[in-house]
Motif scaffolding. Structure first.
Motif, mmCIF file in Angstrom:
data_model
loop_
_atom_site.group_PDB
_atom_site.id
_atom_site.type_symbol
_atom_site.label_atom_id
_atom_site.label_comp_id
_atom_site.label_asym_id
_atom_site.label_seq_id
_atom_site.Cartn_x
_atom_site.Cartn_y
_atom_site.Cartn_z
ATOM 1 N N SER A 128 8.435 2.177 1.431
ATOM 2 C CA SER A 128 9.379 1.481 2.303
ATOM 3 C C SER A 128 10.797 1.701 1.782
ATOM 4 C CB SER A 128 9.084 -0.030 2.353
ATOM 5 O OG SER A 128 7.802 -0.271 2.901
ATOM 6 N N ARG A 168 8.691 2.317 6.757
ATOM 7 C CA ARG A 168 7.926 1.088 6.866
ATOM 8 C C ARG A 168 6.486 1.323 6.389
ATOM 9 N NH1 ARG A 168 10.853 -1.933 11.150
ATOM 10 N NH2 ARG A 168 12.481 -0.554 11.938
ATOM 11 N N LYS A 172 7.691 4.524 10.737
ATOM 12 C CA LYS A 172 6.309 4.060 10.616
ATOM 13 C C LYS A 172 5.358 5.165 11.050
ATOM 14 C CE LYS A 172 3.141 0.371 12.094
ATOM 15 N NZ LYS A 172 2.772 0.030 10.711
#
Length: 286
Positions: free
Chosen positions: A12, A25, A232
């Protein structure tokens, strides 16, 4: 079971320039020895951020907030700077996006290749020069003697990219990060460069993390793929599985939005806004 060459786990990061907006993420991905994994996504998806984190060249405005980047069991994120420098350029190498700016315009090609070999492998000047000449031949450059004596501006974009591929594989790295290496090239040269990277990768048994925004390129060169959106991982797996039987609506929409070489008359379908709304809700973006 083959041990992973590279393991990115729960990585992250935030952008301090944008008041702590997440740019990665909880990213997970793995790369086995000798595997080519595509890291694909649109602009701002986080693919180049992951590549720079692996290479230790993140800008100061991007801050890692969690996770690991294990290379052969060693976490690159906590490694001492001296140890990290020893790995970069020897065990881990980069094929950059822009060959025009990556090469020193004031140095001849032969000097630049041989200098890296002397620095990383401790070769004598004579042996390094002979190795550099062979590397140029390996990347299918005609008249390597002439190219050795040339300056970067005297070469075409495709030739400069071949030189950078030669430089990346010069010291037999175990991992090569290819950061959109065909972006600045026309389609014909692009295909040649992709074939060359694959041939060099197979000859050296190197693992390659191939950063791109183009699923067509992924289909040509990669064994596996990781698809990102807003930092992500949206979908990942073997290339054939992801492209032929995608599971996520975003993946399906991206495939539909790209040109089909088997159906050249088929129209392009833009990604529906509903898919983006679904993605933002899934990720938790306002």
């Amino acid at each position: 079971m083959t041990e992973n060459l590279l393991t990115v786990a729960n990585l992250s990061a935030v952008s301090d320039r944008e008041d702590g907006v997440p740019v990665l993420r909880d990213v997970d991905l793995t790369l086995r020895p000798g595997e080519v994994r595509g890291l694909v996504g649109e602009s701002g998806a986080g693919k180049s951020t992951i590549a720079k984190a692996i290479l230790g060249i993140l800008p100061r405005t991007v801050r890692i907030t969690g996770g690991r980047i294990d290379f052969k069991g060693r976490d690159l994120l906590v490694m001492k700077p001296r140890d990290l420098r020893n790995i970069m350029g020897s065990e881990i190498a980069l094929i950059p996006q822009d060959p025009q700016t990556a090469l020193n315009p004031a140095r001849r090609i032969g000097f630049q290749l041989a200098d890296g070999l002397r620095l990383k492998r401790g070769m004598s000047a004579k042996i390094a020069e002979a190795r550099a000449l062979q590397l140029l031949a390996d990347v299918q450059i005609r008249d390597p003697d002439r190219i050795m004596k040339s300056y970067p501006h005297q070469l075409s974009g495709g030739m400069r990219q071949r030189v950078l591929i030669a430089a990346a594989f010069a010291v037999d790295p175990q991992l090569v990060v290819a950061d959109e290496p065909t972006t600045a090239l026309d389609v014909t040269v692009q295909k040649e460069i992709l074939r060359l990277i694959r041939r060099m990768q197979e000859a050296h048994g190197t693992g390659v993390l191939f950063v791109t925004h183009d699923l067509g390129i992924v289909a040509q060169i990669c064994d596996s793929v990781t698809l990102l959106y807003a930092g992500k991982v949206i979908e990942e797996g073997p290339v054939r599985d992801v492209l032929e039987t995608p599971q996520h609506n975003y993946t399906k929409a991206l495939i539909a939005a790209g040109p089909r070489y088997d159906r050249p008359d088929a129209g392009l379908e833009p990604v529906p806004e509903a898919v983006f709304r679904e993605l933002r809700q899934e990720i938790g973006i306002d």
